[in-house]
Scaffold this motif. Structure first.
Motif, PDB file in Angstrom:
ATOM      1  N   ILE A  18      -8.733  -9.353  -0.958  1.00  0.00           N
ATOM      2  CA  ILE A  18      -7.859  -8.645  -0.018  1.00  0.00           C
ATOM      3  C   ILE A  18      -7.994  -9.230   1.387  1.00  0.00           C
ATOM      4  O   ILE A  18      -6.998  -9.489   2.076  1.00  0.00           O
ATOM      5  CB  ILE A  18      -8.191  -7.137   0.002  1.00  0.00           C
ATOM      6  N   LYS A  22      -4.800 -11.619   3.421  1.00  0.00           N
ATOM      7  CA  LYS A  22      -4.149 -11.305   4.696  1.00  0.00           C
ATOM      8  C   LYS A  22      -3.835 -12.567   5.500  1.00  0.00           C
ATOM      9  O   LYS A  22      -3.033 -12.528   6.430  1.00  0.00           O
ATOM     10  CB  LYS A  22      -5.037 -10.353   5.512  1.00  0.00           C
ATOM     11  N   ALA A 306      -3.027 -10.505  -4.470  1.00  0.00           N
ATOM     12  CA  ALA A 306      -3.029  -9.237  -3.737  1.00  0.00           C
ATOM     13  C   ALA A 306      -1.623  -8.966  -3.212  1.00  0.00           C
ATOM     14  O   ALA A 306      -0.998  -9.832  -2.599  1.00  0.00           O
ATOM     15  CB  ALA A 306      -4.020  -9.301  -2.582  1.00  0.00           C
ATOM     16  N   ARG A 307      -1.119  -7.754  -3.490  1.00  0.00           N
ATOM     17  CA  ARG A 307       0.235  -7.375  -3.069  1.00  0.00           C
ATOM     18  C   ARG A 307       0.138  -6.156  -2.150  1.00  0.00           C
ATOM     19  O   ARG A 307      -0.294  -5.093  -2.570  1.00  0.00           O
ATOM     20  CB  ARG A 307       1.085  -7.043  -4.304  1.00  0.00           C
ATOM     21  N   PHE A 308       0.538  -6.352  -0.916  1.00  0.00           N
ATOM     22  CA  PHE A 308       0.415  -5.310   0.100  1.00  0.00           C
ATOM     23  C   PHE A 308       1.649  -4.419   0.117  1.00  0.00           C
ATOM     24  O   PHE A 308       2.772  -4.872  -0.098  1.00  0.00           O
ATOM     25  CB  PHE A 308       0.203  -5.942   1.475  1.00  0.00           C
ATOM     26  N   LYS A 310       3.022  -0.441   2.114  1.00  0.00           N
ATOM     27  CA  LYS A 310       2.708   0.469   3.209  1.00  0.00           C
ATOM     28  C   LYS A 310       1.615   1.445   2.771  1.00  0.00           C
ATOM     29  O   LYS A 310       1.789   2.217   1.838  1.00  0.00           O
ATOM     30  CB  LYS A 310       3.959   1.241   3.640  1.00  0.00           C
ATOM     31  N   VAL A 313      -2.867  -1.705  -0.921  1.00  0.00           N
ATOM     32  CA  VAL A 313      -2.740  -3.020  -1.546  1.00  0.00           C
ATOM     33  C   VAL A 313      -3.082  -2.900  -3.028  1.00  0.00           C
ATOM     34  O   VAL A 313      -3.911  -2.063  -3.422  1.00  0.00           O
ATOM     35  CB  VAL A 313      -3.663  -4.057  -0.841  1.00  0.00           C
ATOM     36  N   ARG A 314      -2.421  -3.701  -3.830  1.00  0.00           N
ATOM     37  CA  ARG A 314      -2.668  -3.707  -5.264  1.00  0.00           C
ATOM     38  C   ARG A 314      -3.298  -5.041  -5.654  1.00  0.00           C
ATOM     39  O   ARG A 314      -2.833  -6.102  -5.237  1.00  0.00           O
ATOM     40  CB  ARG A 314      -1.360  -3.514  -6.020  1.00  0.00           C
ATOM     41  N   THR A 315      -4.371  -4.992  -6.447  1.00  0.00           N
ATOM     42  CA  THR A 315      -5.051  -6.219  -6.881  1.00  0.00           C
ATOM     43  C   THR A 315      -5.154  -6.258  -8.397  1.00  0.00           C
ATOM     44  O   THR A 315      -5.086  -5.223  -9.065  1.00  0.00           O
ATOM     45  CB  THR A 315      -6.480  -6.303  -6.298  1.00  0.00           C
ATOM     46  N   ASN A 336      -5.228   2.776   1.561  1.00  0.00           N
ATOM     47  CA  ASN A 336      -5.836   2.758   2.887  1.00  0.00           C
ATOM     48  C   ASN A 336      -5.479   3.990   3.712  1.00  0.00           C
ATOM     49  O   ASN A 336      -6.191   4.350   4.631  1.00  0.00           O
ATOM     50  CB  ASN A 336      -5.393   1.506   3.648  1.00  0.00           C
TER      51      ASN A 336
END
Length: 345
Positions: A18, A22, A306-308, A310, A313-315, A336
């Motif tokens: 993660i 970024k 990793a897909r962010f 709002k 995030v999904r891993t 988060n």
């Protein structure tokens, strides 16, 4: 070991992935690596264990790296005796690559991962930061293909083991000058070549799974990553062999020391008396229990990156265990922020 550390080890690679993700596509490979290192260290130091980095990023200096010999885990802290029961202490060796494929992250390319392997103390080969000639192949070809055979011979064996024509085989090779002859030979034998710029751990592991359309990894890559690959392939039952390359003239990068003779001396100082020895997966990852964990930074053959979104995030992670003989894909949503409650009128 798996039952005690399994979930926490997954969280270690997730946090590293993660943090690095970024910086995907920003052209800053060093920063993408640095933040992964820091996230990995922070999470490992919250685990109730006494861990030692046996494969990391070199000797300790001012750079923020997980260095060879570094101790991690709650039980390595100065006041550890106050909350760590020596009789129940988990002592493990750890091989890490917090950002496998830094260039892939920096330029938004597929296949980068945060990876590590763990075993009980003494269970992982302490590879020097040299290069390694590697051969990875599916379980069906284990012990039949051989790194000492030519690529042509191995392709014939592989085709027979997999009941396929040679022209159906896909061989992954790193795109390097040193591999020009290898690539030519594979193509002339009739197989297809998939060239990668970085990140051969994922390619090696892909050989252990059906349906990835990767049937072998051949060529020379980094030795530390070879040990991590070997740990995963041992647990998968796949074929992996590695042979250390200590001659700078072979790798053509200038990154492994000034001379062949000095490198042989270094190997001798590490109690490696046969520099040309070919190691199999069980020798590179010799522990009774071996666990591999990886988490996608950018999407690749095995895992989504990793897909962010709002608020989170999904891993997707992969955990391979020699203890339970399992390979688990773990899909995780990291939240988060608490979702806002919408008032309907």
């Amino acid at each position: 070991m798996e039952n005690t550390l399994g979930l926490e080890i997954i969280e270690v690679v997730e946090q590293a992935a993660i943090a690095s993700a970024k910086w995907m596509g920003k052209g800053e490979k060093d920063i993408a690596d640095q933040v992964a290192v820091e996230a990995m260290r922070e999470r490992m130091n919250k685990i109730h264990m006494r861990g030692r980095i046996v494969i990391g990023e070199g000797e300790r200096d001012n750079a923020p790296m997980l260095y060879i010999g570094e101790e991690v885990g709650i039980c390595t802290q100065p006041d550890a005796k106050d909350f760590c029961n020596v009789n129940e202490l988990i002592e493990i060796d750890i091989a890490v690559d917090p950002c496998e494929g830094t260039n892939l992250v920096a330029y938004g390319q597929p296949g980068s991962m945060a990876v590590l392997a763990i075993s009980e103390k003494g269970g992982l080969f302490a590879a020097p930061d040299f290069y390694m000639k590697k051969l990875a192949a599916p379980p069906a070809a284990k012990g039949l293909v051989d790194i000492n055979k030519s690529a042509t011979e191995n392709l014939k064996i592989l085709a027979e083991c997999l009941d396929r024509a040679i022209d159906e085989l896909v061989i992954v090779v790193m795109k390097r000058e040193r591999h020009s002859d290898l690539i030519k030979e594979i193509r002339e034998a009739g197989a297809r070549v998939s060239l990668i710029s970085d990140g051969d751990v994922g390619a090696a592991i892909s050989c252990g799974f059906s349906g990835t359309n990767i049937h072998a990894l051949m060529g020379i890559g980094a030795a530390p990553e070879g040990v991590i690959s070997a740990a995963a392939m041992r647990a998968l039952g796949g074929h992996f062999q590695g042979q250390l390359i200590y001659d700078p003239a072979v790798v053509k990068t200038g990154l492994i020391g000034e001379s062949k003779e000095a490198n042989i001396e270094r190997l001798t100082s590490m109690n490696i008396t046969d520099p040309d020895k070919v190691y199999d997966a069980h020798e590179l990852a010799s522990g009774q229990n071996v666990l591999f964990a990886g988490c996608g930074i950018t999407s690749g053959n095995l895992m989504q990156g990793a897909r962010f979104f709002k608020g989170g995030v999904r891993t997707q992670s992969l955990v391979i265990s020699s203890q339970s003989k399992t390979a688990r894909f773990v899909d995780t949503i990291h939240m988060n922020e608490q979702p806002k409650v919408v008032q309907l009128h």
